[in-house]
Design a protein around this motif. Structure first.
Motif, short mmCIF file in Angstrom:
data_model
loop_
_atom_site.label_atom_id
_atom_site.label_comp_id
_atom_site.label_asym_id
_atom_site.label_seq_id
_atom_site.Cartn_x
_atom_site.Cartn_y
_atom_site.Cartn_z
N PRO A 1 0.80 -1.23 0.00
CA PRO A 1 0.00 0.00 0.00
C PRO A 1 0.83 1.29 0.00
O PRO A 1 0.39 2.32 -0.49
N ASN A 2 2.04 1.24 0.53
CA ASN A 2 2.88 2.43 0.54
C ASN A 2 3.74 2.57 -0.72
O ASN A 2 4.58 3.45 -0.81
N GLY A 3 3.55 1.66 -1.69
CA GLY A 3 4.27 1.75 -2.95
C GLY A 3 5.54 0.93 -3.02
O GLY A 3 6.19 0.89 -4.06
N LYS A 4 5.91 0.27 -1.94
CA LYS A 4 7.12 -0.56 -1.94
C LYS A 4 6.84 -1.86 -2.68
O LYS A 4 5.80 -2.47 -2.51
N ASN A 5 7.80 -2.30 -3.47
CA ASN A 5 7.64 -3.49 -4.28
C ASN A 5 8.61 -4.57 -3.80
O ASN A 5 9.80 -4.31 -3.61
N LYS A 6 8.09 -5.77 -3.60
CA LYS A 6 8.89 -6.87 -3.07
C LYS A 6 10.01 -7.25 -4.03
O LYS A 6 11.14 -7.51 -3.60
N PHE B 1 17.85 -11.46 0.38
CA PHE B 1 17.37 -11.56 -1.00
C PHE B 1 16.52 -12.81 -1.17
O PHE B 1 15.41 -12.76 -1.72
N ILE B 2 17.01 -13.92 -0.67
CA ILE B 2 16.26 -15.19 -0.77
C ILE B 2 14.98 -15.11 0.06
O ILE B 2 13.91 -15.55 -0.39
N ILE B 3 15.07 -14.53 1.24
CA ILE B 3 13.89 -14.40 2.09
C ILE B 3 12.84 -13.53 1.42
O ILE B 3 11.64 -13.85 1.43
N LEU B 4 13.25 -12.41 0.82
CA LEU B 4 12.30 -11.52 0.15
C LEU B 4 11.63 -12.22 -1.03
O LEU B 4 10.43 -12.03 -1.26
N LEU B 5 12.37 -13.01 -1.78
CA LEU B 5 11.78 -13.70 -2.92
C LEU B 5 10.79 -14.77 -2.51
O LEU B 5 9.80 -15.00 -3.21
N THR B 6 11.03 -15.42 -1.39
CA THR B 6 10.14 -16.50 -0.96
C THR B 6 9.02 -16.01 -0.04
O THR B 6 8.10 -16.77 0.25
N MET B 7 9.06 -14.76 0.38
CA MET B 7 8.06 -14.19 1.27
C MET B 7 6.74 -14.00 0.52
O MET B 7 6.73 -13.58 -0.63
N SER B 8 5.63 -14.29 1.16
CA SER B 8 4.32 -14.07 0.54
C SER B 8 4.03 -12.57 0.49
O SER B 8 4.60 -11.78 1.25
N ASP B 9 3.14 -12.20 -0.41
CA ASP B 9 2.77 -10.79 -0.54
C ASP B 9 2.13 -10.26 0.74
O ASP B 9 2.36 -9.12 1.13
N GLU B 10 1.33 -11.09 1.39
CA GLU B 10 0.66 -10.66 2.63
C GLU B 10 1.68 -10.38 3.73
O GLU B 10 1.59 -9.38 4.44
N THR B 11 2.67 -11.25 3.85
CA THR B 11 3.71 -11.05 4.86
C THR B 11 4.53 -9.81 4.55
O THR B 11 4.84 -9.03 5.46
N PHE B 12 4.86 -9.60 3.28
CA PHE B 12 5.61 -8.41 2.89
C PHE B 12 4.82 -7.15 3.22
O PHE B 12 5.37 -6.18 3.74
N ASN B 13 3.52 -7.15 2.91
CA ASN B 13 2.69 -5.99 3.20
C ASN B 13 2.57 -5.72 4.68
O ASN B 13 2.56 -4.56 5.11
N LYS B 14 2.49 -6.77 5.50
CA LYS B 14 2.43 -6.59 6.95
C LYS B 14 3.71 -6.01 7.50
O LYS B 14 3.71 -5.16 8.38
N LYS B 15 4.83 -6.50 6.98
CA LYS B 15 6.14 -6.12 7.53
C LYS B 15 6.63 -4.76 6.99
O LYS B 15 7.16 -3.96 7.75
N TYR B 16 6.44 -4.51 5.69
CA TYR B 16 7.02 -3.32 5.08
C TYR B 16 5.99 -2.40 4.43
O TYR B 16 6.36 -1.38 3.88
N GLY B 17 4.70 -2.75 4.46
CA GLY B 17 3.70 -2.00 3.70
C GLY B 17 2.99 -0.90 4.44
O GLY B 17 1.99 -0.39 3.94
N ALA B 18 3.43 -0.54 5.63
CA ALA B 18 2.74 0.51 6.39
C ALA B 18 2.84 1.84 5.64
O ALA B 18 3.89 2.20 5.14
N VAL B 19 1.71 2.52 5.57
CA VAL B 19 1.67 3.80 4.86
C VAL B 19 2.21 4.90 5.73
O VAL B 19 2.09 4.98 6.88
#
Length: 118
Positions: free
Chosen positions: A49-54, A100-118
């Motif tokens: 949501p904040n524009g960051k791309n996994k 790098f490996i963790i980011l590639l295997t991370m789900s979109d939901e987990t990425f949004n929870k961890k790094y997606g704060a607006v």
């Protein structure tokens, strides 16, 4: 008795997500009910949501991770500075490759929870 007509859509049309009216495929707002249409998810673009791309963060971790660029991109400035301070030891490069490996295997939901704060 009422006669029901079945709606059929063409290739360049879709059904409104709210009222079910047939609208153009590229329409962002339904002309009948005025509800904004949610675009279908794009598997190649996992943007928070904040524009960051996994994928971008993973590429930064792979190519420039030793300098902490991916940490700056994800908003973790303090950790990015630590990576810069210790880049001469190559330890941040090893850690960045693991991230790098963790980011590639991370789900979109987990990425949004961890790094997606607006």
């Amino acid at each position: 008795m009422e006669q029901q007509t079945q709606k059929t859509k063409l290739a360049d049309e879709k059904f409104c997500s709210e009222c079910g009216e047939i609208i153009k495929l590229k329409a962002e707002i339904c002309p009948k009910c005025g509800v904004r249409q949610i675009p279908p998810p794009n598997p190649l673009s996992s943007t928070a949501p904040n524009g960051k791309n996994k994928i971008i963060a993973a590429l930064f971790a792979f190519f420039l991770g030793g300098l902490g660029v991916h940490k700056f991109y994800l908003g973790q400035v303090g950790r990015g500075i630590l990576y810069l301070l210790f880049c001469w030891t190559f330890i941040p490069s090893i850690v960045a490759f693991i991230e790098f490996i963790i980011l590639l295997t991370m789900s979109d939901e987990t990425f949004n929870k961890k790094y997606g704060a607006v």
